[in-house]
Motif scaffolding. Sequence first.
Motif, PDB file in Angstrom:
ATOM      1  N   TRP A 348      34.403 -36.857 -28.327  1.00 50.71           N
ATOM      2  CA  TRP A 348      33.515 -37.784 -27.629  1.00 50.71           C
ATOM      3  C   TRP A 348      32.629 -38.497 -28.649  1.00 50.71           C
ATOM      4  CZ3 TRP A 348      34.699 -32.931 -25.836  1.00 50.71           C
ATOM      5  CH2 TRP A 348      35.189 -32.828 -24.532  1.00 50.71           C
ATOM      6  N   PRO A 349      32.650 -39.833 -28.667  1.00 61.28           N
ATOM      7  CA  PRO A 349      31.708 -40.547 -29.527  1.00 61.28           C
ATOM      8  C   PRO A 349      30.291 -40.190 -29.089  1.00 61.28           C
ATOM      9  CG  PRO A 349      33.362 -42.069 -28.622  1.00 61.28           C
ATOM     10  CD  PRO A 349      33.517 -40.763 -27.899  1.00 61.28           C
ATOM     11  N   ASP A 350      29.382 -39.971 -30.062  1.00 63.44           N
ATOM     12  CA  ASP A 350      28.020 -39.599 -29.674  1.00 63.44           C
ATOM     13  C   ASP A 350      27.085 -40.808 -29.589  1.00 63.44           C
ATOM     14  OD1 ASP A 350      27.478 -40.278 -32.265  1.00 63.44           O
ATOM     15  OD2 ASP A 350      26.964 -38.245 -32.930  1.00 63.44           O
ATOM     16  N   GLY A 351      27.646 -42.005 -29.799  1.00 63.79           N
ATOM     17  CA  GLY A 351      26.823 -43.209 -29.689  1.00 63.79           C
ATOM     18  C   GLY A 351      26.014 -43.491 -30.943  1.00 63.79           C
ATOM     19  N   LYS A 352      26.058 -42.560 -31.920  1.00 67.00           N
ATOM     20  CA  LYS A 352      25.281 -42.749 -33.148  1.00 67.00           C
ATOM     21  C   LYS A 352      26.216 -42.786 -34.366  1.00 67.00           C
ATOM     22  CE  LYS A 352      22.895 -39.158 -31.782  1.00 67.00           C
ATOM     23  NZ  LYS A 352      21.983 -38.019 -31.674  1.00 67.00           N
ATOM     24  N   GLY A 354      28.774 -40.777 -34.754  1.00 65.05           N
ATOM     25  CA  GLY A 354      29.440 -39.492 -34.913  1.00 65.05           C
ATOM     26  C   GLY A 354      30.280 -39.169 -33.687  1.00 65.05           C
ATOM     27  N   ALA A 355      30.819 -37.961 -33.658  1.00 61.93           N
ATOM     28  CA  ALA A 355      31.619 -37.544 -32.518  1.00 61.93           C
ATOM     29  C   ALA A 355      31.606 -36.034 -32.411  1.00 61.93           C
ATOM     30  CB  ALA A 355      33.048 -38.055 -32.656  1.00 61.93           C
ATOM     31  N   LYS A 356      31.712 -35.563 -31.185  1.00 61.47           N
ATOM     32  CA  LYS A 356      31.836 -34.123 -30.946  1.00 61.47           C
ATOM     33  C   LYS A 356      33.308 -33.825 -30.670  1.00 61.47           C
ATOM     34  CE  LYS A 356      30.949 -32.141 -26.948  1.00 61.47           C
ATOM     35  NZ  LYS A 356      30.428 -31.485 -25.756  1.00 61.47           N
TER      36      LYS A 356
END
Lengths: 402, 225
Positions: A348-352, A354-356
Amino acid sequence: MKQVRALTLLTTLCCASLTAWAQTTPPPADEPGWAKGRPKSDSAMKMAPVPAFPIPTAADKLPTAKFKLPPGFKVETWASGVLDAREMRQGDKGNIFVSTLFVGNKVYVLPEKAKDGKREPKVIIDKTEQATGIEFNKGTLFFATNKKIVRYDNIEDKLDNPGEPKVLTDKLPGGSDHSWKFLRIHNDKLYYPIGAPCNICDPGEYAKIYRMNLDGSNVETIASGVRNTVGFDFDPKTGNLWFTDNGRDWFSEELPNDELNVVTQPGKQHFGYPYCHQGNIPDPEFGWGKSCDDYVKPAAFLGPHAGSLGLKFYTGKMFPAKYQGAMFIARHGPWNRTKKYADISVAWPDGKGGAKVEPFMTGFVENNSYLGRPVDFLVMKDGSLLVSDDHAGAIYRISYGK
Amino acid sequence: MVRRAAVCFIGTAALACAVTASPAHAQAKPKKPAAAASAASAAAPAAGGQYAQRFATLCAACHGANGRSEMAGTPALAGQHSFYAITQLFLFREGRRSNEGMTAVAKTLKDDDLRGFSDFIGTLPFVPPPPPATPTDSARMTKGQALAQQHKCLFCHGADLAGGQQVPRIAGQREEYLQMSLRGYKTGTRPGYTMAMTEAVSQIPIEDLDVLAYYAARFTTPPGK
């Protein structure tokens, strides 16, 4: 005058001896590209890349029942007997195109609907090396080998005889290392990579993601320092290009990680190869005089030597809300790591930036051997997700529901 | 533009090496039991009963009952890896490796047969070649060793030339078969999945290929290894 003569004579002698040398002593064969940087230890010297198995696993021996998924999801065999199944794309009329890599030398088409419970792959392109890159757009099948990119227009009306394709380029560098293609079309541009021609080396114009117009014109660089991406897709929300990148080999068993990356400034970003790995490890050879801070850092790590391949944003409606806007990533599994692993991960893109990342479907490995190896995804109209497996020569269907 | 002759390569090449030729994975699998001299007695058909019998009727006439071929131009299968064997059977069946006799046989085989035969071949212990009629030419062996180093043969076939996975054992293979194979790679008439072996040997003169064949055919792993 004398001097000039002496010089001439010397030159002649030199040339003569050089010629003689060339005739009697051939240059040593190059080290295989994948072996560059391999330590001389016994266990490392026993490792080399392995092709897909040349025989598909029989339908009743597939590992389908051994896969584990989150609650509510189920997986079934969608097609078997698809030797070396790699990339998948769907035509407007429902046909599923499936490519191959080293073993198949083919592109197949499979019907969307099973007939008598089976889907027989039909060969539409045959006897073609690295028949790997495929994409479908507005009636046209785009097809890329390591040497050229072509288009078959109105392919779904000509499956029995696709005819001669139009050539977009036949100037790709070819070669063996990381030269096979993954294709994606976005806003009428065709995106394709040219991977590094080695494990670790100065890649020159290789190790980049490029794009071109759909007629082959206007080639542009989209991202640099990309060692080998075998999967990328565009975030439907932001339009950003996300891609997997396979990290260098032979650094150590546990390092570096494969990378999940995102392009936010097309054409302007360098992702580190060969100077910096996983955003924070300078290469022991090429990293001298370079700083990891000068390169774009990965959005997430995908595991050491994971063989991160297909990447697809989930655009269907069947899966729970949690998965809308997430991307599925196929971790094909390492060939040069003692302990094997492979799975389908979800990120999942974290919007910043990065990604989880977390595992989604496991069960591909038993007793440190591969039962299957996931490659690429296709989101079906009903929202289910197809997964190709080149090791077992199969395609699975993941669905959600009570 | 960086142009490299990938020998084995990774994707393709890896295979290549692998496939036609070679890597080293060999040891990922348990080593075959060392063949005692008495291994010449036909391999016990312990594994793969049905295919042991079919091997005896279909393959043994040319390849030998124990897999140690005594027929010129026909490779020894004893000590070969099942992954290599199935890859070659597959290439014969697909018409990508050409040999009239083998292609005719392979065309009749179904997927299960390819698995069955190759699994059985993988159980055949290595059988050393019969003692050569003439004394071994040590200068030629020394040159062969140097050439094998120079041309990176060991990178895929392993220091013991025993191969592994999709890479064939070449130690103790029939000399004239190795010679023919190397020449076939050089001219491109014997492809693997890829042209990796062709890339590896295309610059090597025929005389040197013949020395390599001489060397590999007589190669024995030093005792204690």
